[in-house]
Design an enzyme around this catalytic site. Structure first.
Site, short mmCIF file in Angstrom:
data_model
loop_
_atom_site.label_atom_id
_atom_site.label_comp_id
_atom_site.label_asym_id
_atom_site.label_seq_id
_atom_site.Cartn_x
_atom_site.Cartn_y
_atom_site.Cartn_z
N LEU A 140 -48.02 32.57 17.93
CA LEU A 140 -46.97 32.10 18.81
C LEU A 140 -46.76 33.14 19.90
O LEU A 140 -46.97 34.34 19.66
CB LEU A 140 -45.64 31.92 18.04
CG LEU A 140 -45.57 30.87 16.93
CD1 LEU A 140 -44.21 30.95 16.24
CD2 LEU A 140 -45.82 29.47 17.48
N ASP A 141 -46.34 32.70 21.07
CA ASP A 141 -45.99 33.64 22.12
C ASP A 141 -44.85 34.54 21.65
O ASP A 141 -44.02 34.14 20.82
CB ASP A 141 -45.55 32.91 23.38
CG ASP A 141 -46.68 32.15 24.05
OD1 ASP A 141 -47.85 32.47 23.78
OD2 ASP A 141 -46.38 31.22 24.84
N ARG A 142 -44.76 35.72 22.22
CA ARG A 142 -43.69 36.66 21.87
C ARG A 142 -42.30 36.00 21.98
O ARG A 142 -41.43 36.19 21.12
CB ARG A 142 -43.74 37.87 22.81
CG ARG A 142 -42.62 38.89 22.56
CD ARG A 142 -42.42 39.78 23.78
NE ARG A 142 -43.57 40.63 24.03
CZ ARG A 142 -43.68 41.89 23.59
NH1 ARG A 142 -42.70 42.44 22.91
NH2 ARG A 142 -44.76 42.60 23.87
N ARG A 242 -45.69 24.79 27.61
CA ARG A 242 -44.98 25.34 28.76
C ARG A 242 -45.53 24.77 30.08
O ARG A 242 -44.77 24.37 30.98
CB ARG A 242 -45.06 26.86 28.75
CG ARG A 242 -44.42 27.48 27.51
CD ARG A 242 -44.81 28.93 27.31
NE ARG A 242 -44.37 29.76 28.43
CZ ARG A 242 -44.63 31.06 28.53
NH1 ARG A 242 -45.34 31.67 27.57
NH2 ARG A 242 -44.20 31.75 29.57
#
Length: 320
Positions: A140-142, A242
């Site tokens: 997962l993205d930060r 996104r």
């Protein structure tokens, strides 16, 4: 080492970046030295040139040039096993003999980098037994929170990696987006490619990009100001959700990279409102593992502010 060697990628290293692989196996090699080797083609994967961000696969062959003496390796302060165990325990939603599933906090990186030393992978390394590395099987993205799956055994790592790669795992994300998507339910089918200067790459629509499909449905609305949207990624491209939500004019709130100033909503924290809510994981010879993560952090506060239903159960049409 007198000359270059060929090293086969093990299952434990499937899916990680090539620079991370060198950091794990040859810590004495600086990032700058590795970059130079990559530019010169001294490091290759299955005979081909690659960049530092290239993700390797189990079974591939890596050409490793002569390495510096291991005694030159930096000696960072080791993370306390007790501290790492306590932090992971706070995040753990499910655990059995082969799998550990975390509810990842927003803002905590999954893997490290040149300036990132506090991350999930470091916690896993600190608590792993000497004979078995607990490893990530997806990412997962930060700034994204929610479900993160890790494997405690090589066998579990193999079938989980194959399941994520083969798209047999059902994934559902929750997001707050600016405005209201039209129509209220649909499918975004827009190819994406990664472009931009190094370190600032973005996924952007392109006829030459990789296939990328996202199903979405609006669950609740805060007038026309913002919407609670459930997202079902059919493919798994980097930053897919996104980029796709920004593409249809309703960027995820707090996502300045893809939404810019349009991703801001007055009165809300300018933090990413994207959360991996639900996973359904098929298991060999057993019932599927169904996982749901409760909202936390700023998204929980936002849901309270708008009185959104934290128990919502989106139903996805089979023929969408």
């Amino acid at each position: 080492m007198n000359g270059p060697t060929q090293v086969k990628v093990k299952w434990d290293d499937d899916g990680i970046r090539i620079d991370r692989w060198f950091k794990n196996h040859y810590p004495q090699l600086s990032f700058g030295a590795l970059q130079k080797m990559l530019r010169k083609g001294q490091v290759r994967v299955d005979g081909g040139r690659v960049q530092a961000s290239h993700r390797i696969e189990a079974g591939q062959m890596i050409r490793v040039p002569p390495m510096p003496d291991p005694s030159d390796a930096p000696k960072p302060r080791a993370m306390s096993r007790a501290d790492a165990r306590e932090r992971l325990a706070e995040m753990t939603l499910y655990e059995d003999a082969g799998v550990m599933v975390l509810n990842k906090p927003f803002g905590l990186a999954v893997q490290g980098g040149a300036k990132t030393t506090d991350h999930i992978d470091a916690l896993l390394e600190a608590v792993s037994p000497d004979d078995a590395r607990i490893r990530l099987v997806h990412r997962l993205d930060r700034d994204t929170g929610g479900l993160l799956v890790t494997a405690k055994t090589r066998k579990a790592a193999q079938w989980l990696t194959e399941a994520f790669r083969g798209r047999t795992i059902e994934k559902e994300y929750w997001a707050l987006v600016k405005g209201v998507p039209q129509p209220l339910e649909g499918r975004i089918d827009a190819k994406l490619e990664k472009a931009g200067p190094k370190g600032q790459e973005k996924a952007r629509p392109s006829d030459d990009g990789q296939k990328a499909i996202t199903d979405y449905q609006v669950i609740e609305m805060a007038a026309q100001k913002a919407s609670f949207v459930a997202l079902r990624p059919i493919t798994g491209r980097t930053h897919q959700l996104r980029a796709h939500m920004a593409l249809i004019g309703t960027p995820i709130v707090g996502d300045g990279k893809y939404g810019g100033s349009d991703a801001k909503v007055d009165g809300l924290p300018q933090k990413m409102h994207l959360f991996c809510r639900r996973l359904v994981i098929p298991r060999p010879g057993n019932r599927p593992l169904v996982l749901e993560a409760p909202l936390h952090g700023h998204m929980k506060e936002t849901w309270k502010l708008f009185n959104f239903d934290e128990r919502a159960k989106p139903e996805w049409p089979e023929d969408l």
